[in-house]
Design a protein around this motif. Structure first.
Motif, PDB file in Angstrom:
ATOM      1  N   THR A 156       0.839  -1.201   0.000  1.00 56.05           N
ATOM      2  CA  THR A 156       0.000   0.000   0.000  1.00 56.05           C
ATOM      3  C   THR A 156       0.873   1.250   0.000  1.00 56.05           C
ATOM      4  O   THR A 156       1.821   1.357   0.778  1.00 56.05           O
ATOM      5  N   VAL A 157       0.537   2.162  -0.902  1.00 56.97           N
ATOM      6  CA  VAL A 157       1.195   3.472  -0.944  1.00 56.97           C
ATOM      7  C   VAL A 157       0.113   4.545  -0.966  1.00 56.97           C
ATOM      8  O   VAL A 157      -1.052   4.269  -1.262  1.00 56.97           O
ATOM      9  N   SER A 158       0.516   5.758  -0.657  1.00 55.64           N
ATOM     10  CA  SER A 158      -0.428   6.884  -0.626  1.00 55.64           C
ATOM     11  C   SER A 158       0.136   8.042  -1.426  1.00 55.64           C
ATOM     12  O   SER A 158       1.336   8.106  -1.704  1.00 55.64           O
ATOM     13  N   THR A 159      -0.736   8.964  -1.774  1.00 59.09           N
ATOM     14  CA  THR A 159      -0.298  10.206  -2.394  1.00 59.09           C
ATOM     15  C   THR A 159      -1.292  11.306  -2.053  1.00 59.09           C
ATOM     16  O   THR A 159      -2.445  11.041  -1.701  1.00 59.09           O
ATOM     17  N   ALA A 160      -0.830  12.539  -2.134  1.00 57.35           N
ATOM     18  CA  ALA A 160      -1.696  13.705  -1.950  1.00 57.35           C
ATOM     19  C   ALA A 160      -1.176  14.810  -2.853  1.00 57.35           C
ATOM     20  O   ALA A 160       0.032  14.938  -3.061  1.00 57.35           O
TER      21      ALA A 160
ATOM     22  N   THR B 263      -5.225   9.932  -1.437  1.00 55.24           N
ATOM     23  CA  THR B 263      -5.743   8.597  -1.745  1.00 55.24           C
ATOM     24  C   THR B 263      -4.677   7.553  -1.448  1.00 55.24           C
ATOM     25  O   THR B 263      -3.481   7.858  -1.418  1.00 55.24           O
ATOM     26  N   SER B 264      -5.105   6.317  -1.205  1.00 55.27           N
ATOM     27  CA  SER B 264      -4.199   5.184  -0.993  1.00 55.27           C
ATOM     28  C   SER B 264      -4.637   4.014  -1.860  1.00 55.27           C
ATOM     29  O   SER B 264      -5.837   3.833  -2.118  1.00 55.27           O
ATOM     30  N   ASN B 265      -3.678   3.229  -2.309  1.00 51.87           N
ATOM     31  CA  ASN B 265      -3.969   2.004  -3.043  1.00 51.87           C
ATOM     32  C   ASN B 265      -2.674   1.214  -3.166  1.00 51.87           C
ATOM     33  O   ASN B 265      -1.707   1.512  -2.470  1.00 51.87           O
ATOM     34  N   THR B 266      -2.645   0.238  -4.050  1.00 48.61           N
ATOM     35  CA  THR B 266      -1.512  -0.678  -4.107  1.00 48.61           C
ATOM     36  C   THR B 266      -0.620  -0.461  -5.326  1.00 48.61           C
ATOM     37  O   THR B 266      -1.047   0.055  -6.357  1.00 48.61           O
TER      38      THR B 266
ATOM     39  N   ILE C 147      -4.820  13.220 -11.341  1.00 45.56           N
ATOM     40  CA  ILE C 147      -5.155  13.933 -12.571  1.00 45.56           C
ATOM     41  C   ILE C 147      -4.203  15.121 -12.693  1.00 45.56           C
ATOM     42  O   ILE C 147      -3.399  15.367 -11.782  1.00 45.56           O
ATOM     43  N   GLY C 148      -4.253  15.851 -13.813  1.00 44.04           N
ATOM     44  CA  GLY C 148      -3.364  16.985 -14.023  1.00 44.04           C
ATOM     45  C   GLY C 148      -3.323  17.925 -12.827  1.00 44.04           C
ATOM     46  O   GLY C 148      -4.345  18.201 -12.212  1.00 44.04           O
ATOM     47  N   GLY C 149      -2.152  18.432 -12.511  1.00 50.05           N
ATOM     48  CA  GLY C 149      -1.964  19.273 -11.326  1.00 50.05           C
ATOM     49  C   GLY C 149      -1.339  18.497 -10.195  1.00 50.05           C
ATOM     50  O   GLY C 149      -0.711  19.076  -9.302  1.00 50.05           O
ATOM     51  N   GLN C 150      -1.509  17.157 -10.206  1.00 48.01           N
ATOM     52  CA  GLN C 150      -0.919  16.326  -9.165  1.00 48.01           C
ATOM     53  C   GLN C 150       0.464  15.813  -9.534  1.00 48.01           C
ATOM     54  O   GLN C 150       1.083  15.087  -8.755  1.00 48.01           O
ATOM     55  N   SER C 151       0.957  16.184 -10.716  1.00 47.53           N
ATOM     56  CA  SER C 151       2.330  15.820 -11.067  1.00 47.53           C
ATOM     57  C   SER C 151       3.284  16.332 -10.003  1.00 47.53           C
ATOM     58  O   SER C 151       3.176  17.466  -9.539  1.00 47.53           O
ATOM     59  N   GLY C 152       4.238  15.479  -9.628  1.00 48.83           N
ATOM     60  CA  GLY C 152       5.202  15.852  -8.599  1.00 48.83           C
ATOM     61  C   GLY C 152       4.797  15.441  -7.206  1.00 48.83           C
ATOM     62  O   GLY C 152       5.565  15.635  -6.252  1.00 48.83           O
ATOM     63  N   SER C 153       3.605  14.863  -7.053  1.00 50.26           N
ATOM     64  CA  SER C 153       3.135  14.446  -5.727  1.00 50.26           C
ATOM     65  C   SER C 153       4.015  13.337  -5.158  1.00 50.26           C
ATOM     66  O   SER C 153       4.565  12.518  -5.905  1.00 50.26           O
ATOM     67  N   PRO C 154       4.125  13.262  -3.838  1.00 45.20           N
ATOM     68  CA  PRO C 154       4.872  12.159  -3.237  1.00 45.20           C
ATOM     69  C   PRO C 154       4.071  10.868  -3.303  1.00 45.20           C
ATOM     70  O   PRO C 154       2.860  10.855  -3.063  1.00 45.20           O
ATOM     71  N   VAL C 155       4.714   9.792  -3.655  1.00 43.85           N
ATOM     72  CA  VAL C 155       4.138   8.453  -3.524  1.00 43.85           C
ATOM     73  C   VAL C 155       4.887   7.836  -2.348  1.00 43.85           C
ATOM     74  O   VAL C 155       6.089   7.604  -2.425  1.00 43.85           O
ATOM     75  N   TYR C 156       4.197   7.612  -1.237  1.00 42.14           N
ATOM     76  CA  TYR C 156       4.907   7.332   0.005  1.00 42.14           C
ATOM     77  C   TYR C 156       4.255   6.215   0.816  1.00 42.14           C
ATOM     78  O   TYR C 156       3.104   5.809   0.584  1.00 42.14           O
TER      79      TYR C 156
ATOM     80  N   TYR D 285       7.171   9.324   7.368  1.00 46.44           N
ATOM     81  CA  TYR D 285       6.664   8.920   6.060  1.00 46.44           C
ATOM     82  C   TYR D 285       7.789   9.060   5.051  1.00 46.44           C
ATOM     83  O   TYR D 285       8.467  10.100   5.008  1.00 46.44           O
ATOM     84  N   CYS D 286       7.996   8.030   4.236  1.00 45.12           N
ATOM     85  CA  CYS D 286       9.073   8.047   3.258  1.00 45.12           C
ATOM     86  C   CYS D 286       8.518   7.919   1.845  1.00 45.12           C
ATOM     87  O   CYS D 286       7.699   7.034   1.568  1.00 45.12           O
ATOM     88  N   ALA D 287       8.981   8.792   0.946  1.00 45.87           N
ATOM     89  CA  ALA D 287       8.592   8.713  -0.456  1.00 45.87           C
ATOM     90  C   ALA D 287       9.358   7.583  -1.137  1.00 45.87           C
ATOM     91  O   ALA D 287      10.558   7.411  -0.911  1.00 45.87           O
ATOM     92  N   VAL D 288       8.657   6.830  -1.974  1.00 43.86           N
ATOM     93  CA  VAL D 288       9.288   5.773  -2.760  1.00 43.86           C
ATOM     94  C   VAL D 288       9.286   6.125  -4.244  1.00 43.86           C
ATOM     95  O   VAL D 288       9.968   5.469  -5.037  1.00 43.86           O
TER      96      VAL D 288
END
Length: 307
Positions: free
Chosen positions: A222-226, A240-243, A259-268, A275-278
Motif C-alpha cells: 500500500t502506498v499513498s499520495t496527496a 488517496t491510498s492504493n496498491t 489527474i493533471g496538477g498532481q504531477s510531482g506528488s509524493p508516492v509514500y 513517512y518516506c517517499a518511494v
C-alpha cells in the motif's frame, strides 16, 4: 603530364578546403543521471555523498503556525493559473477514491506543497511537490523544465500546505531549479524528476518526507499520495491510498487516482520513522498511474541538491 597533374591539384585543393572548413560543435550527450541546474551548472553540483544513501528519515516539523523562526511569512496572492502542463497525462481509475484533506496543517499534509510557475510561453500553471529537507522540494521534471521549448520554467512560488485560498505557512521563493540530463536532453519519462531549492527553511516548521530506496519489489504494498488536482476546487489538497501493481527499474506503477496538477506528488509509505517517499508521481495510463522511482541515483541527486 598535364592530364595527371590537374586531377592531382584538384584533389589537393579539395582536401585543403575540407581541412579549413569550420566544423559544427555538437552538444555532448550526457549520462542521463547527470544533474543539471537552472543557473547553467552541469555535472557535479554541491557535495556528493559517499556510497549508497539507502533510506533517509523524514521529520514531522514543529507545526507551529506562528513560525519556528519567529517571523510570520505572508503569502503572495496566488496568480491566475491555466491548466497544468499538458505532459501530465494522468487518470482517475474508477471509482474515484480521492478524499479532500480539510486540515493541511497536519503532517504530512503540511509538507506537501502546491507551487505556481511561468512556462516559457508566458502562461502560468501549477504542480504539486513535497519537502524532503528544510529548504528543498522534490517534484516532477516536466513541472520544472519544458522539453518541447528546451527551456526552464520560471517565477516559482511554493505554498506549503495550501488549502483553497489559505496559505497557513505563507509562501517561499526558489533560488534554483534542478533536474537531470535524462529529462532535459532526452525527455525520458524514466528520468522525469526535479527539485527546487527554496529561499526559506519552512521545512523546519512543516516537516519533510524521508526517502526510501528499497531494492525489493513493492508489488502489492500500500502506498499513498496527496496533491493539488485541476478537477477539484482551486488550491485544495486531495489524498488517496492504493496498491503498487508493478515495480520496474526506474518507475513504479500503482492504482492511485490522480489527474493533471498532481504531477510531482509524493508516492509514500511508512517504510521509515515517519513517512518516506518511494516515487515521484508523474504519469497515467488509464488502468494505472506511475512515477519515477527513488533509486540510489535519484536519492543521491536529491540529497546533493538539498545541500
Amino acid at each position: 603530364m598535364i592530364s595527371r597533374t590537374v586531377p592531382a591539384l584538384a584533389a589537393l585543393c579539395l582536401s585543403l578546403t575540407l581541412a579549413s572548413a569550420p566544423t559544427a560543435t555538437a552538444t555532448p550527450v550526457l549520462d542521463p543521471n547527470t544533474p543539471v541546474s537552472s543557473d547553467g551548472r552541469v555535472g557535479s553540483i554541491g557535495k556528493r555523498i559517499a556510497g549508497d544513501p539507502g533510506a533517509s528519515d523524514g521529520f514531522a516539523g514543529t507545526g507551529d503556525l506562528s513560525d519556528a523562526e519567529g517571523v510570520r511569512r505572508v503569502a503572495r496572492p496566488e496568480p491566475p493559473t491555466v491548466n497544468p502542463d499538458e505532459l501530465s497525462t494522468q487518470s482517475v481509475i474508477a471509482p474515484d477514491e480521492r478524499v479532500q484533506v480539510t486540515d493541511t496543517t497536519t503532517y504530512p499534509a503540511r509538507a506537501t506543497v502546491r507551487f505556481t510557475y511561468t512556462k516559457p510561453s508566458g502562461t502560468t500553471s501549477w504542480c504539486t511537490g513535497w519537502l524532503y529537507a528544510a529548504d528543498a522540494v522534490a517534484t516532477a521534471g516536466h513541472c520544472v523544465y519544458n522539453v518541447s521549448a528546451a527551456a526552464w520554467n520560471t517565477n516559482f512560488t511554493v505554498y506549503p500546505g495550501r488549502n483553497g485560498t489559505s496559505s497557513p505557512y505563507g509562501s517561499c521563493g526558489v533560488s534554483n531549479a534542478y533536474s537531470v540530463a535524462g529529462w532535459i536532453q532526452g525527455g525520458s519519462t524514466e528520468y522525469d524528476y526535479a527539485a527546487l531549492k527554496l529561499t526559506c527553511s519552512i521545512g523546519n516548521t512543516t516537516g519533510w518526507f524521508g526517502l526510501n530506496t528499497s531494492a525489493a519489489s513493492l508489488n502489492g504494498t500500500t502506498v499513498s499520495t496527496a496533491g493539488y488536482p485541476q478537477d477539484k476546487p482551486s488550491g485544495t489538497q486531495w489524498f488517496t491510498s492504493n496498491t503498487v501493481t508493478s515495480t520496474n527499474a526506474r518507475q513504479l506503477a500503482y492504482l492511485l487516482d490522480t489527474i493533471g496538477g498532481q504531477s510531482g506528488s509524493p508516492v509514500y509509505n511508512t517504510g521509515c520513522a515517519t513517512y518516506c517517499a518511494v516515487a515521484i508521481h508523474a504519469y497515467g495510463h488509464g488502468t494505472h498511474n506511475r512515477g519515477t522511482r527513488i533509486i540510489p541515483e535519484v536519492h543521491q541527486n536529491l540529497t546533493t541538491w538539498a545541500l
